[in-house]
Design a protein around this motif. Structure first.
Motif, short mmCIF file in Angstrom:
data_model
loop_
_atom_site.label_atom_id
_atom_site.label_comp_id
_atom_site.label_asym_id
_atom_site.label_seq_id
_atom_site.Cartn_x
_atom_site.Cartn_y
_atom_site.Cartn_z
N THR A 67 0.83 -1.20 0.00
CA THR A 67 0.00 0.00 0.00
C THR A 67 0.87 1.26 0.00
OG1 THR A 67 -1.70 -1.19 1.25
CG2 THR A 67 -1.86 1.20 1.21
N ALA A 68 1.89 1.27 0.86
CA ALA A 68 2.78 2.43 0.94
C ALA A 68 3.51 2.65 -0.38
CB ALA A 68 3.77 2.25 2.08
N GLY A 69 3.96 1.56 -1.01
CA GLY A 69 4.67 1.68 -2.28
C GLY A 69 3.79 2.21 -3.39
N LEU A 70 2.55 1.77 -3.44
CA LEU A 70 1.62 2.24 -4.47
C LEU A 70 1.32 3.72 -4.29
CD1 LEU A 70 -0.37 1.89 -6.79
CD2 LEU A 70 -2.05 1.00 -5.14
N VAL A 71 1.05 4.12 -3.06
CA VAL A 71 0.75 5.53 -2.79
C VAL A 71 1.95 6.40 -3.15
CG1 VAL A 71 0.31 7.21 -0.95
CG2 VAL A 71 -1.01 5.09 -1.05
N MET A 72 3.15 5.95 -2.78
CA MET A 72 4.36 6.72 -3.08
C MET A 72 4.56 6.86 -4.59
SD MET A 72 8.29 5.90 -1.89
CE MET A 72 7.72 5.69 -0.20
N GLN A 73 4.32 5.78 -5.32
CA GLN A 73 4.49 5.80 -6.77
C GLN A 73 3.49 6.75 -7.43
OE1 GLN A 73 5.38 1.94 -8.44
NE2 GLN A 73 4.17 2.36 -10.27
N LEU A 74 2.25 6.75 -6.94
CA LEU A 74 1.24 7.64 -7.49
C LEU A 74 1.52 9.09 -7.14
CD1 LEU A 74 -1.95 5.50 -6.74
CD2 LEU A 74 -0.84 5.83 -8.96
N ARG A 75 1.98 9.33 -5.93
CA ARG A 75 2.31 10.70 -5.52
C ARG A 75 3.44 11.26 -6.37
NH1 ARG A 75 0.91 12.66 -0.36
NH2 ARG A 75 2.93 13.70 -0.26
N ARG A 76 4.46 10.42 -6.62
CA ARG A 76 5.58 10.85 -7.45
C ARG A 76 5.11 11.16 -8.87
NH1 ARG A 76 8.46 6.44 -7.40
NH2 ARG A 76 9.37 6.91 -5.36
N LEU A 89 0.42 11.54 -13.80
CA LEU A 89 -0.47 10.68 -13.02
C LEU A 89 -1.39 9.86 -13.93
CD1 LEU A 89 -1.59 9.68 -10.34
CD2 LEU A 89 -3.12 11.65 -10.31
N ASP A 90 -1.95 10.49 -14.94
CA ASP A 90 -2.85 9.76 -15.85
C ASP A 90 -2.14 8.59 -16.51
OD1 ASP A 90 -4.90 11.47 -15.22
OD2 ASP A 90 -4.74 12.67 -17.05
N LYS A 91 -0.92 8.79 -16.91
CA LYS A 91 -0.13 7.73 -17.54
C LYS A 91 0.14 6.60 -16.55
CE LYS A 91 4.13 6.93 -20.15
NZ LYS A 91 5.37 7.57 -20.71
N GLU A 92 0.44 6.96 -15.30
CA GLU A 92 0.72 5.96 -14.27
C GLU A 92 -0.54 5.16 -13.95
OE1 GLU A 92 3.18 3.80 -12.02
OE2 GLU A 92 3.86 5.61 -13.05
N LEU A 93 -1.67 5.83 -13.83
CA LEU A 93 -2.92 5.13 -13.57
C LEU A 93 -3.28 4.20 -14.73
CD1 LEU A 93 -5.01 8.05 -12.04
CD2 LEU A 93 -4.21 6.01 -10.83
N ALA A 94 -3.01 4.63 -15.94
CA ALA A 94 -3.28 3.78 -17.11
C ALA A 94 -2.39 2.55 -17.10
CB ALA A 94 -3.07 4.58 -18.39
N SER A 95 -1.14 2.72 -16.67
CA SER A 95 -0.22 1.59 -16.59
C SER A 95 -0.69 0.57 -15.56
CB SER A 95 1.19 2.09 -16.22
OG SER A 95 2.08 1.01 -16.05
N VAL A 96 -1.14 1.05 -14.41
CA VAL A 96 -1.68 0.16 -13.37
C VAL A 96 -2.93 -0.55 -13.89
CG1 VAL A 96 -2.76 0.10 -11.09
CG2 VAL A 96 -0.73 1.51 -11.46
N ALA A 97 -3.76 0.18 -14.62
CA ALA A 97 -5.05 -0.36 -15.08
C ALA A 97 -4.90 -1.44 -16.15
CB ALA A 97 -5.92 0.78 -15.61
N GLY A 151 -2.72 10.87 -0.45
CA GLY A 151 -2.48 9.45 -0.69
C GLY A 151 -3.75 8.64 -0.65
N ALA A 152 -4.64 8.98 0.28
CA ALA A 152 -5.92 8.28 0.38
C ALA A 152 -6.76 8.48 -0.87
CB ALA A 152 -6.68 8.77 1.62
N ARG A 153 -6.78 9.70 -1.40
CA ARG A 153 -7.55 9.97 -2.61
C ARG A 153 -6.98 9.22 -3.81
NH1 ARG A 153 -7.64 15.22 -0.32
NH2 ARG A 153 -5.84 15.84 -1.56
N LEU A 154 -5.67 9.13 -3.89
CA LEU A 154 -5.03 8.41 -5.00
C LEU A 154 -5.32 6.91 -4.91
CD1 LEU A 154 -1.61 10.28 -5.05
CD2 LEU A 154 -3.39 10.42 -6.79
N LEU A 155 -5.25 6.38 -3.70
CA LEU A 155 -5.55 4.95 -3.52
C LEU A 155 -7.01 4.67 -3.84
CD1 LEU A 155 -4.61 2.16 -2.61
CD2 LEU A 155 -5.14 2.82 -0.25
N PHE A 156 -7.89 5.56 -3.40
CA PHE A 156 -9.31 5.42 -3.73
C PHE A 156 -9.52 5.41 -5.24
CE2 PHE A 156 -13.32 7.40 -4.96
CZ PHE A 156 -14.23 6.55 -4.34
N GLN A 157 -8.79 6.25 -5.96
CA GLN A 157 -8.95 6.32 -7.41
C GLN A 157 -8.58 5.00 -8.08
OE1 GLN A 157 -7.19 9.82 -9.09
NE2 GLN A 157 -7.73 9.29 -11.20
#
Length: 222
Positions: free
Chosen positions: A112-121, A128-136, A155-161
């Motif tokens: 969880t911490a690693g995902l949030v950190m990666q999204l924040r970066r 961010l859109d590119k990173e979310l697309a990669s995860v998806a 971080g909570a909002r990014l994880l929720f997304q």
């Protein structure tokens, strides 16, 4: 051209051609599996071979055979692996990801911490859109150690997304030692936590882990 060779060839030549094509197919399958395993970023290569399921209580309508058959992936269903520390939650989540990759199904492992950190970066760098697309792109997401560390509002909002975007599209496996009523503390918002739980339980199942920590039981420092 292959059909012409097969038609004109002798039985021995056709047999050789068949064996060659089968070998090529196997080679490509093995290469794809290897690529998927590398892309999954697993903490270790764990498998279901010899895994001890005795610490797990399954739902009444769901059992070990359905789990190991990966039937939940066919329907974009979710799994919550909940329970005591050291009882095999991460091992099982990792083994499910390995099994998926070996079937040609894309998977990705995150703490969880690693995902949030990666999204924040990614957000800070404007991608961010590119990173979310990669995860998806992955059909299976593992989010490990949910609730072990606090998450700030962003971080909570990014994880929720990530969780909301995957609803009914891909499978999510979450490992946690927190019961649902305490998830609001992690997100810092009871409404956001309720929205996450609502999505996960709709097409999800809860597997409960109970028992002594495997690491403590086998520790040298006793």
């Amino acid at each position: 051209m292959m059909e012409e060779y097969a038609r004109k060839g002798t039985p021995k030549q056709r047999e050789f051609l068949y064996d060659l094509l089968i070998a090529e197919q196997r080679s490509r399958t093995d290469a794809r599996r290897a690529r998927l395993l590398r892309a999954a970023k697993l903490p270790a290569l764990k498998t279901l071979d010899g895994y001890d399921f005795t610490a797990i209580t399954f739902p009444a309508d769901y059992g070990r055979e359905q789990l190991t058959d990966l039937d939940f992936l066919e329907h974009a269903q979710d799994l919550i692996l909940f329970g005591d520390v050291g009882t095999g939650k991460t091992h099982l989540a990792t083994a499910l990801a390995v099994a998926a990759c070996r079937r040609g199904i894309s998977a990705r492992f995150f703490t969880t911490a690693g995902l949030v950190m990666q999204l924040r970066r990614a957000k800070a760098e404007g991608r961010l859109d590119k990173e979310l697309a990669s995860v998806a792109k992955n059909e299976l997401l593992i989010i490990d150690e949910f609730g072990y560390l606090p998450i700030d509002d962003e971080g909570a909002r990014l994880l929720f997304q990530v969780i909301a975007d995957g609803y009914e599209k891909r499978s999510l496996v979450v490992t946690t030692n927190l019961e649902f009523k305490r998830w609001g503390m992690v997100f810092g918002d009871e409404n956001m936590a309720a929205a996450v739980i609502d999505r996960l339980v709709h097409h999800g199942r809860l597997l409960q882990f109970r028992g002594q920590s495997y690491r403590v039981k086998n520790a040298l420092m006793r």
